[in-house]
Design an enzyme around this catalytic site. Structure first.
Site, PDB file in Angstrom:
ATOM      1  N   THR A 110       2.346  -9.417  10.564  1.00  0.00           N
ATOM      2  CA  THR A 110       3.348  -9.476   9.493  1.00  0.00           C
ATOM      3  C   THR A 110       4.708  -8.911   9.905  1.00  0.00           C
ATOM      4  O   THR A 110       5.663  -9.038   9.156  1.00  0.00           O
ATOM      5  CB  THR A 110       2.817  -8.752   8.244  1.00  0.00           C
ATOM      6  OG1 THR A 110       2.194  -7.530   8.660  1.00  0.00           O
ATOM      7  CG2 THR A 110       1.818  -9.613   7.517  1.00  0.00           C
ATOM      8  N   CYS A 145      -2.430  -6.938  11.423  1.00  0.00           N
ATOM      9  CA  CYS A 145      -2.121  -5.921  12.426  1.00  0.00           C
ATOM     10  C   CYS A 145      -0.640  -5.593  12.479  1.00  0.00           C
ATOM     11  O   CYS A 145      -0.200  -4.821  13.323  1.00  0.00           O
ATOM     12  CB  CYS A 145      -2.647  -6.312  13.795  1.00  0.00           C
ATOM     13  SG  CYS A 145      -1.860  -7.796  14.435  1.00  0.00           S
ATOM     14  N   SER A 189      -5.332 -12.947  12.944  1.00  0.00           N
ATOM     15  CA  SER A 189      -4.809 -11.633  12.613  1.00  0.00           C
ATOM     16  C   SER A 189      -3.358 -11.838  12.181  1.00  0.00           C
ATOM     17  O   SER A 189      -2.563 -12.400  12.937  1.00  0.00           O
ATOM     18  CB  SER A 189      -4.889 -10.705  13.821  1.00  0.00           C
ATOM     19  OG  SER A 189      -4.358  -9.450  13.463  1.00  0.00           O
ATOM     20  N   GLY A 213      13.827  18.266 -16.299  1.00  0.00           N
ATOM     21  CA  GLY A 213      15.204  18.759 -16.295  1.00  0.00           C
ATOM     22  C   GLY A 213      16.276  17.698 -16.494  1.00  0.00           C
ATOM     23  O   GLY A 213      17.457  17.984 -16.431  1.00  0.00           O
ATOM     24  N   MET A 228      16.745  15.670 -19.219  1.00  0.00           N
ATOM     25  CA  MET A 228      17.272  15.473 -20.580  1.00  0.00           C
ATOM     26  C   MET A 228      17.416  16.803 -21.298  1.00  0.00           C
ATOM     27  O   MET A 228      17.022  17.836 -20.803  1.00  0.00           O
ATOM     28  CB  MET A 228      16.381  14.504 -21.322  1.00  0.00           C
ATOM     29  CG  MET A 228      16.573  13.089 -20.822  1.00  0.00           C
ATOM     30  SD  MET A 228      15.540  11.948 -21.673  1.00  0.00           S
ATOM     31  CE  MET A 228      13.951  12.522 -21.235  1.00  0.00           C
ATOM     32  N   GLU A 244       1.739 -15.302  12.802  1.00  0.00           N
ATOM     33  CA  GLU A 244       2.970 -14.513  12.668  1.00  0.00           C
ATOM     34  C   GLU A 244       4.206 -15.392  12.617  1.00  0.00           C
ATOM     35  O   GLU A 244       5.331 -14.917  12.706  1.00  0.00           O
ATOM     36  CB  GLU A 244       3.069 -13.448  13.774  1.00  0.00           C
ATOM     37  CG  GLU A 244       2.883 -13.977  15.173  1.00  0.00           C
ATOM     38  CD  GLU A 244       2.870 -12.871  16.245  1.00  0.00           C
ATOM     39  OE1 GLU A 244       3.329 -11.754  15.980  1.00  0.00           O
ATOM     40  OE2 GLU A 244       2.407 -13.164  17.361  1.00  0.00           O
ATOM     41  N   LYS A 282       4.979  14.772 -23.654  1.00  0.00           N
ATOM     42  CA  LYS A 282       4.922  16.069 -24.331  1.00  0.00           C
ATOM     43  C   LYS A 282       4.369  15.910 -25.754  1.00  0.00           C
ATOM     44  O   LYS A 282       3.473  16.648 -26.163  1.00  0.00           O
ATOM     45  CB  LYS A 282       6.320  16.694 -24.359  1.00  0.00           C
ATOM     46  CG  LYS A 282       6.352  18.124 -24.867  1.00  0.00           C
ATOM     47  CD  LYS A 282       7.775  18.586 -25.094  1.00  0.00           C
ATOM     48  CE  LYS A 282       8.404  19.233 -23.894  1.00  0.00           C
ATOM     49  NZ  LYS A 282       7.917  20.583 -23.616  1.00  0.00           N
ATOM     50  N   TYR A 299     -10.366  -6.888   7.449  1.00  0.00           N
ATOM     51  CA  TYR A 299      -9.950  -5.568   7.934  1.00  0.00           C
ATOM     52  C   TYR A 299      -8.439  -5.435   7.949  1.00  0.00           C
ATOM     53  O   TYR A 299      -7.709  -6.431   7.907  1.00  0.00           O
ATOM     54  CB  TYR A 299     -10.522  -5.298   9.336  1.00  0.00           C
ATOM     55  CG  TYR A 299      -9.914  -6.132  10.439  1.00  0.00           C
ATOM     56  CD1 TYR A 299      -8.749  -5.729  11.070  1.00  0.00           C
ATOM     57  CD2 TYR A 299     -10.505  -7.333  10.844  1.00  0.00           C
ATOM     58  CE1 TYR A 299      -8.180  -6.496  12.069  1.00  0.00           C
ATOM     59  CE2 TYR A 299      -9.946  -8.099  11.835  1.00  0.00           C
ATOM     60  CZ  TYR A 299      -8.768  -7.682  12.452  1.00  0.00           C
ATOM     61  OH  TYR A 299      -8.205  -8.447  13.437  1.00  0.00           O
ATOM     62  N   ARG A 356      13.222  19.027 -28.458  1.00  0.00           N
ATOM     63  CA  ARG A 356      13.034  18.774 -27.022  1.00  0.00           C
ATOM     64  C   ARG A 356      12.783  17.300 -26.766  1.00  0.00           C
ATOM     65  O   ARG A 356      12.145  16.624 -27.574  1.00  0.00           O
ATOM     66  CB  ARG A 356      11.817  19.542 -26.494  1.00  0.00           C
ATOM     67  CG  ARG A 356      11.976  21.035 -26.445  1.00  0.00           C
ATOM     68  CD  ARG A 356      10.700  21.629 -25.832  1.00  0.00           C
ATOM     69  NE  ARG A 356      10.836  23.020 -25.506  1.00  0.00           N
ATOM     70  CZ  ARG A 356      10.484  24.014 -26.325  1.00  0.00           C
ATOM     71  NH1 ARG A 356       9.989  23.760 -27.511  1.00  0.00           N
ATOM     72  NH2 ARG A 356      10.642  25.264 -25.940  1.00  0.00           N
ATOM     73  N   ARG A 387       0.183  19.574 -19.484  1.00  0.00           N
ATOM     74  CA  ARG A 387       0.293  18.286 -18.772  1.00  0.00           C
ATOM     75  C   ARG A 387      -0.409  18.431 -17.427  1.00  0.00           C
ATOM     76  O   ARG A 387      -0.662  19.558 -16.974  1.00  0.00           O
ATOM     77  CB  ARG A 387       1.757  17.888 -18.564  1.00  0.00           C
ATOM     78  CG  ARG A 387       2.520  18.904 -17.767  1.00  0.00           C
ATOM     79  CD  ARG A 387       3.974  18.491 -17.613  1.00  0.00           C
ATOM     80  NE  ARG A 387       4.730  19.574 -17.011  1.00  0.00           N
ATOM     81  CZ  ARG A 387       6.037  19.642 -16.946  1.00  0.00           C
ATOM     82  NH1 ARG A 387       6.770  18.700 -17.470  1.00  0.00           N
ATOM     83  NH2 ARG A 387       6.649  20.644 -16.375  1.00  0.00           N
ATOM     84  N   HIS A 391      11.239  -1.010  18.364  1.00  0.00           N
ATOM     85  CA  HIS A 391      10.386  -0.464  19.412  1.00  0.00           C
ATOM     86  C   HIS A 391      10.143   1.021  19.200  1.00  0.00           C
ATOM     87  O   HIS A 391       8.999   1.495  19.222  1.00  0.00           O
ATOM     88  CB  HIS A 391      11.049  -0.710  20.777  1.00  0.00           C
ATOM     89  CG  HIS A 391      10.269  -0.160  21.914  1.00  0.00           C
ATOM     90  ND1 HIS A 391      10.505   1.105  22.413  1.00  0.00           N
ATOM     91  CD2 HIS A 391       9.224  -0.669  22.623  1.00  0.00           C
ATOM     92  CE1 HIS A 391       9.653   1.336  23.394  1.00  0.00           C
ATOM     93  NE2 HIS A 391       8.860   0.270  23.539  1.00  0.00           N
TER      94      HIS A 391
HETATM   95  C1  PEP Z   1       3.465  -8.513  14.397  1.00  0.00           C
HETATM   96  O1  PEP Z   1       4.340  -9.316  14.706  1.00  0.00           O
HETATM   97  O2  PEP Z   1       3.199  -8.217  13.228  1.00  0.00           O
HETATM   98  C2  PEP Z   1       2.689  -7.828  15.450  1.00  0.00           C
HETATM   99  C3  PEP Z   1       1.690  -7.047  15.142  1.00  0.00           C
HETATM  100  O3  PEP Z   1       3.125  -7.997  16.725  1.00  0.00           O
HETATM  101  P1  PEP Z   1       4.353  -7.208  17.378  1.00  0.00           P
HETATM  102  O4  PEP Z   1       4.772  -6.141  16.419  1.00  0.00           O
HETATM  103  O5  PEP Z   1       3.835  -6.665  18.668  1.00  0.00           O
HETATM  104  O6  PEP Z   1       5.356  -8.286  17.540  1.00  0.00           O
HETATM  105 MG    MG Z   2       4.425 -10.059  16.724  1.00  0.00          MG
END
Ligand code: PEP
Ligand code: MG
Length: 888
Positions: free
Chosen positions: A780, A844, A777, A105, A107, A758, A26, A864, A96, A352, A468
């Site tokens: 994670t 992935c 790939s 809101g 303070m 993985e 402000k 990617y 203020r 602002r 899942h």
């Molecule tokens: C993962 O493990 O990150 C993966 C993409 O495989 P999934 O989720 O099918 O185990």
């Molecule tokens: Mg996996």
């Protein structure tokens, strides 16, 4: 000399918009507006450093502060011709808060400082309006006593209400000057009785009381909570803005209002806002009187008979409208403004950047770029990628009333209402009859795919963000709340209970997968709409990004959806999802229940044409775009029947004894299936499964290439590799099948064989694995599970308290843990590249659709990211922002 105070007013300012950290949002913008020559009531800002000093020094002020405040007050006196504290020629001030980042809101504010028993009389005389003077005084006593002295405002409201009751009044505006005078006497008595001290009459005491109160409010519990939620550090402190008062309540030629330079809901370029004649700012917010429209156009559209500001005060409106354009051009963004008109003269009190919906944000960003106020890159950087979700799914109407009955994880965004059903079969039947249902399960398994598909939304009592239910629902674009641990499901009685409330099968509930809430009944929704602005901005984003965006998809519907959202290939086709439909599950069970390799092969022969058809479809839909197909991953028992009656069905269908089915199911039972017989370990034990899948892929590649004329280069991915020899073994089988198919079909097939990274060991050994793997790939989901040693399906039940106590910043299954799991990704990428410079690298896991994780992927130099179809636009935008930030 330490400078604690920055003055502004009369076309000058010591501060500027860049000094936000020191002056707060402000204060910095008041200084900037003043420098621009806009009509800003003169004042000064006490810096955020004073707040820090205050808390570091036992709630005391720095030595030179008083002197600097006095100097600033003297400047204001010079400019206004009035003096703060001079009862014969009084100047009233407002105090203020104003932090670096807006904390709406949270303070405190005190208006009309400087009023006392004497100055109120002078103001009554000078303005010729005793009612105005005493109305202001009573407001001040209430506000100051509440904010500074800690006397609850309800006590004042009680006095006012019983006064009105005695006098037979309905509205505050019914009170006369004498009435307010009497109220003031009662208010002061209340203060004296309750606090055993008279209401302060010395304006200097009032001022320092007000400044102290703003600093105190920085540590008020609600401010602390707000900072915790919004990641605002406590040591930033707040500034205090002390400014001469201007009065919108000085009669019919005075007014106060708020405005946005563009419509904050639609983004339309039209001044938008409201005002009240003869009122102070708090009256607009309080909603006692209905505010009027600013422009004639808005008035006509709203069908209002009350005059617009444009009609009522044309000169002040024209000046205001010019200032709006000037400020918007100056800040290159839509502004949210506050103003007051005192006896026909316009004063600017705040500007602002305005908050806006995603739809408005897209329109404003693309319009500003088209108007030449910002570059296309800047437009791309202005949109919050995660907010695009609002555009892609139905969302709950913000105006709708929510009756929240339970809370779980926001597993898949969007909202849906439907009847409660407890089994996938019921979901499917209901859908067939045209009814909408929400599938409620303790947790889902691959067997529920058809039920999830039929349901409008999914609710589970257990399971985290990569469970899942969560993964599959996101893939389908269905709203899902997972891990709602407060609900109890009684399958026998077909009830869902939360606390002492019980819902029956058929009762309607709503799941809001954006917030994680479960709500009672059906609720009004807003339908998604993709505007031209969305398309334009995504085009600009695509031009800016360097990482490709692929999708995780295995069904033709998902693949088409992802393509329509701009996916550039498939980064992960989870083949196991293809084995649950119709006949396939029986052939799959036959394969699993077979005694030996020959029996398995016979069952696999039945699956082969189905898999080939699946892959041909996918290659066909993707028309030469890269497609990564992963070999079977989950433990085999997931495919076997669970209930006794299902086992009987299977036994009958496969002509086996029920004991045989039971025994095989028992044999396949594992204590830790996630760390068990899954991934490439299946291909090691049952190489014929990998053979069948490889053959299906190569035959499909030939078919699709012949059909579409576009060459197909399949990428075959081996899951859960930890040691190079297991990868080599499976790659050897794949290469052999490839050679065979090429010979049989007399064609050349280009293909690549790579692996998921993985498991931590794969990241550590990436340089070795890259000797034979042609791409990586990063999976994670599993990498997070195995790095933390936290089960991805059970995490929801205990990660909640970790987040609540600040032990972790974010659920690592949602946003990549960059310090831990991220280090393994970085190491895997570097080691892989050291061996094979041009190795293709992607991600992935679910993090492939998370904006913060995508920025990390850019820093590692991945080629990617791959995510569920509905996240593709988010990933495209986040990848563009990552590239632009990286470039800076
Ligand atoms: C993962 O493990 O990150 C993966 C993409 O495989 P999934 O989720 O099918 O185990
Ligand atoms: Mg996996």
């Amino acid at each position: 000399m330490d400078k604690w105070v920055y003055e502004f007013g009369d076309g000058r300012a010591e501060g500027s918009a860049e000094m936000r950290n020191l002056l707060g949002g402000k204060g910095a913008n008041l200084a900037e507006m003043s420098s621009l020559g806009l009509p800003v009531p003169p004042g000064f800002t006490v810096t955020t450093e004073v707040c820090t000093y205050y808390y570091d020094n036992d709630k005391s002020f720095p030595a030179l502060l008083t002197e600097q405040v006095e100097t600033a007050l003297a400047t204001i006196a010079q400019l206004s011709g009035r003096r703060f504290g001079d009862d014969d020629n009084p100047l009233l001030m407002s105090v203020r808060s104003g932090a670096r980042s807006s904390m709406p809101g949270m303070m405190d504010t005190v208006l009309n400082l400087g009023l006392n028993d004497k100055s109120v009389e002078t103001i009554a005389d000078q303005s010729g309006d005793a009612r105005f003077a005493y109305d202001s005084y009573r407001r001040f006593i209430q506000m100051y006593s509440d904010v500074v002295m800690g006397l609850d405002h309800h006590a004042f409201e009680d006095i006012l209400e019983s006064f009105k009751h005695r006098a037979g009044y309905v509205l505050d505006t019914d009170l006369t000057a004498d009435d307010w005078k009497n109220i003031v006497v009662e208010y002061k008595k209340l203060v004296e009785n309750e606090l055993e001290t008279p209401f302060p009459q010395d304006p200097q005491d009032q001022l320092w009381g007000g400044i102290g109160a703003v600093f105190q409010s920085w540590m008020a519990p609600r401010a602390i909570t707000y900072r915790a939620i919004n990641n605002i550090p406590a040591n930033w402190g707040t500034a205090v803005n002390v400014q001469s008062m201007v009065f919108g309540n000085m009669g019919e030629d005075s007014a106060t209002g708020v405005a946005f330079t563009r419509n904050p809901s639609t983004g339309e370029k039209a001044l938008y806002g409201e005002f009240l004649i003869n009122a102070q700012g708090e009256d607009v917010v309080a909603g006692i009187r209905t505010p009027q429209n600013l422009t004639e156009a808005a008035r006509i559209e709203a069908g209002s008979d009350e005059p617009s500001l444009e009609a009522k005060m044309p000169e002040a409106f024209a000046e205001f409208s010019k200032i709006c354009d000037q400020l918007e051009a100056h800040y290159s963004d839509m502004q949210d403004l506050e103003f007051t008109i005192q006896e026909g003269k316009l004063w600017m009190l705040q500007t602002r950047s305005g908050k806006r919906t995603t739809k408005a944000a897209l329109k404003i960003a693309t319009d500003l770029a088209a108007e030449g106020l910002i570059s296309k890159e800047e437009a791309v950087l202005r949109i919050d990628p995660a907010a695009l979700d609002q555009l892609l799914h139905p969302t709950i109407d913000p105006a709708a009333k929510r009756n929240v009955i339970a809370k779980g994880l926001p597993a898949s965004p969007g909202a849906a209402s439907g009847e409660i059903v407890f089994t996938s079969e019921e979901a499917q039947d209901a859908k067939a009859q045209g009814r909408s249902v929400v599938l409620v399960r303790v947790e889902t398994s691959p067997e529920d795919i058809h039920g999830m598909h039929a349901a409008e939304g999914i609710l589970t009592a257990r399971g985290g963000m990569t469970s899942h239910a969560a993964v599959v629902a996101r893939g389908m674009g269905k709203p899902c709340v997972s891990g709602a641990s407060g609900i109890r499901i009684d399958l026998r009685n077909e009830t869902l209970s939360v606390g002492d409330k019980t819902y029956q099968r058929g009762d309607i509930i709503t799941v809001d997968g954006t917030s994680g809430q479960v709500l009672e009944g059906e609720i009004a929704m807003l339908q998604p709409e993709l505007s031209e602005d969305f398309a334009t901005l995504m085009q600009w984003a695509d031009a800016a990004r360097t990482m490709a965006v692929r999708t995780n998809a295995e069904t033709p519907a998902d693949a088409r959806m992802a393509l329509s959202f701009g996916a550039e290939g498939i980064g992960l086709c989870r083949t196991e999802h293809m084995f649950f439909d119709g006949d396939r599950i029986m052939a799959m069970r036959e394969m699993i229940l077979a005694e030996d390799a020959a029996g398995r092969r016979a069952a696999l022969d039945k699956l082969l044409p189905m898999q080939t058809a699946d892959f041909t479809d996918l290659f066909d839909i993707m028309r030469g775009k890269p497609v990564t197909i992963r070999l079977l991953d989950p433990p085999l028992h997931e495919f076997l029947p669970q209930s006794e009656s299902d086992m009987e069905d299977v036994a009958k269908a496969l002509n086996l004894s029920i004991d045989k089915v039971r025994q095989r199911t028992r044999t396949l039972h594992e204590f830790n299936p996630m760390l068990g017989h899954r991934g490439c370990r299946l291909a090691v034990s049952y190489p014929e499964i990998a053979d069948m899948q490889a053959r299906a892929i190569f035959e499909a590649a030939v078919e699709a290439a012949q059909k579409t004329g576009a060459p197909v280069t399949p990428e075959i991915m081996v899951p859960l590799v930890s040691v190079k020899p297991e990868f080599d073994l499976i790659k050897g089988r794949i290469d052999a099948v490839a050679a065979l198919v090429m010979k049989e079909r007399d064609v050349e097939i280009k293909y690549q064989v790579g692996t998921m990274v993985e498991l931590p060991r794969a990241a550590l050994q990436a340089h070795r694995i890259a000797e034979t793997a042609e791409f990586f790939s990063f999976g994670t989901n599993d990498l997070t599970q195995t790095t933390f040693g936290i089960s991805r399906d059970d995490a929801a039940s205990f990660l909640g308290p970790y987040a609540a106590q600040g032990l972790i910043e974010q659920d690592p299954f949602v946003s990549l843990d960059q310090d831990g799991v991220g280090e393994l990704v970085r190491m895997g990428a570097e080691r892989g590249r050291a061996t094979r410079a041009d190795i293709k690298l992607g991600i992935c896991g679910e993090h492939g659709g998370d904006p913060a994780s995508i920025i990390f992927c850019q820093s590692v130099g991945l080629d990617y990211v791959s995510c569920s179809p509905y996240r593709v636009p988010i990933a495209r935008l986040a990848a563009a922002q990552a590239a632009l930030m990286h470039r800076k």
